[in-house]
Design a protein around this motif. Structure first.
Motif, PDB file in Angstrom:
ATOM      1  N   SER A 278      34.618  43.143  27.618  1.00 25.71           N
ATOM      2  CA  SER A 278      35.741  43.002  26.714  1.00 25.71           C
ATOM      3  C   SER A 278      36.669  44.201  26.876  1.00 25.71           C
ATOM      4  N   VAL A 279      37.968  43.925  27.010  1.00 25.54           N
ATOM      5  CA  VAL A 279      38.945  44.981  27.284  1.00 25.54           C
ATOM      6  C   VAL A 279      40.014  45.004  26.201  1.00 25.54           C
ATOM      7  N   SER A 280      40.400  46.215  25.789  1.00 24.57           N
ATOM      8  CA  SER A 280      41.569  46.412  24.937  1.00 24.57           C
ATOM      9  C   SER A 280      42.381  47.550  25.518  1.00 24.57           C
ATOM     10  N   PHE A 281      43.555  47.757  24.937  1.00 26.83           N
ATOM     11  CA  PHE A 281      44.463  48.782  25.451  1.00 26.83           C
ATOM     12  C   PHE A 281      44.862  49.731  24.335  1.00 26.83           C
TER      13      PHE A 281
ATOM     14  N   ALA B 250      33.254  55.616  34.225  1.00 28.57           N
ATOM     15  CA  ALA B 250      33.357  54.284  34.815  1.00 28.57           C
ATOM     16  C   ALA B 250      34.784  53.756  34.721  1.00 28.57           C
ATOM     17  N   ILE B 251      35.445  54.011  33.600  1.00 32.58           N
ATOM     18  CA  ILE B 251      36.847  53.590  33.437  1.00 32.58           C
ATOM     19  C   ILE B 251      37.729  54.326  34.441  1.00 32.58           C
ATOM     20  N   ASP B 252      37.476  55.610  34.654  1.00 36.67           N
ATOM     21  CA  ASP B 252      38.248  56.372  35.653  1.00 36.67           C
ATOM     22  C   ASP B 252      38.076  55.777  37.044  1.00 36.67           C
ATOM     23  N   ARG B 253      36.862  55.316  37.365  1.00 36.71           N
ATOM     24  CA  ARG B 253      36.618  54.683  38.664  1.00 36.71           C
ATOM     25  C   ARG B 253      37.387  53.363  38.774  1.00 36.71           C
ATOM     26  N   ILE B 254      37.533  52.664  37.661  1.00 34.82           N
ATOM     27  CA  ILE B 254      38.299  51.416  37.682  1.00 34.82           C
ATOM     28  C   ILE B 254      39.779  51.708  37.893  1.00 34.82           C
TER      29      ILE B 254
ATOM     30  N   LYS C 130      47.129  40.873  30.275  1.00 36.08           N
ATOM     31  CA  LYS C 130      46.406  39.629  29.978  1.00 36.08           C
ATOM     32  C   LYS C 130      45.579  39.179  31.181  1.00 36.08           C
ATOM     33  N   LEU C 131      46.121  39.335  32.377  1.00 37.47           N
ATOM     34  CA  LEU C 131      45.385  38.987  33.592  1.00 37.47           C
ATOM     35  C   LEU C 131      44.145  39.872  33.727  1.00 37.47           C
ATOM     36  N   MET C 132      44.308  41.163  33.456  1.00 37.50           N
ATOM     37  CA  MET C 132      43.183  42.087  33.527  1.00 37.50           C
ATOM     38  C   MET C 132      42.122  41.717  32.495  1.00 37.50           C
ATOM     39  N   GLN C 133      42.543  41.426  31.259  1.00 38.70           N
ATOM     40  CA  GLN C 133      41.589  41.046  30.218  1.00 38.70           C
ATOM     41  C   GLN C 133      40.817  39.788  30.616  1.00 38.70           C
ATOM     42  N   ALA C 134      41.502  38.812  31.161  1.00 38.87           N
ATOM     43  CA  ALA C 134      40.849  37.556  31.553  1.00 38.87           C
ATOM     44  C   ALA C 134      39.848  37.793  32.679  1.00 38.87           C
ATOM     45  N   TYR C 135      40.211  38.599  33.663  1.00 36.91           N
ATOM     46  CA  TYR C 135      39.314  38.869  34.793  1.00 36.91           C
ATOM     47  C   TYR C 135      38.069  39.622  34.333  1.00 36.91           C
ATOM     48  N   PHE C 136      38.269  40.624  33.514  1.00 41.28           N
ATOM     49  CA  PHE C 136      37.135  41.417  33.016  1.00 41.28           C
ATOM     50  C   PHE C 136      36.251  40.570  32.100  1.00 41.28           C
ATOM     51  N   ARG C 137      36.865  39.683  31.309  1.00 38.77           N
ATOM     52  CA  ARG C 137      36.091  38.809  30.424  1.00 38.77           C
ATOM     53  C   ARG C 137      35.166  37.909  31.254  1.00 38.77           C
ATOM     54  N   LYS C 138      35.653  37.428  32.397  1.00 39.51           N
ATOM     55  CA  LYS C 138      34.814  36.620  33.294  1.00 39.51           C
ATOM     56  C   LYS C 138      33.622  37.419  33.799  1.00 39.51           C
TER      57      LYS C 138
ATOM     58  N   GLU D  64      33.565  47.417  23.637  1.00 37.18           N
ATOM     59  CA  GLU D  64      34.871  47.136  24.234  1.00 37.18           C
ATOM     60  C   GLU D  64      35.342  48.346  25.038  1.00 37.18           C
ATOM     61  N   ALA D  65      35.825  48.083  26.249  1.00 39.43           N
ATOM     62  CA  ALA D  65      36.383  49.145  27.083  1.00 39.43           C
ATOM     63  C   ALA D  65      37.864  49.294  26.742  1.00 39.43           C
ATOM     64  N   VAL D  66      38.301  50.519  26.508  1.00 40.84           N
ATOM     65  CA  VAL D  66      39.685  50.781  26.133  1.00 40.84           C
ATOM     66  C   VAL D  66      40.395  51.464  27.299  1.00 40.84           C
TER      67      VAL D  66
END
Length: 77
Positions: A71-74, A9-13, A59-67, A42-44
């Protein structure tokens, strides 16, 4: 449709991000289901694979995914 793993799923993103966010919302929904199935909280993501690999982009990506309920980390890699 067969269920995808979190990594698939992460690869598709990543592919969606490279394709100017095409089908991004659908792929986030798939990721959310995969995370629930695998018990992942959490998706890494790897910052080097992102279109905007800077603090503002992350930060923009984290905020969009949180909506969207993800939950996203790097990773440091």
């Amino acid at each position: 449709m067969s269920e995808l793993s979190v990594n698939e799923a992460i690869d598709r993103i990543y592919a969606s991000l490279k394709a100017d966010n095409q089908d991004l919302d659908e792929n986030i929904a798939v990721l959310k289901v995969a995370m629930a199935d695998e018990g992942v909280k959490e998706a890494v993501f790897e910052p080097t694979k992102l279109a905007q690999n800077n603090r503002q982009g992350r930060k923009l990506m984290q905020a969009y995914f949180r909506k969207k309920g993800v939950s996203v980390s790097f990773s440091n890699a």
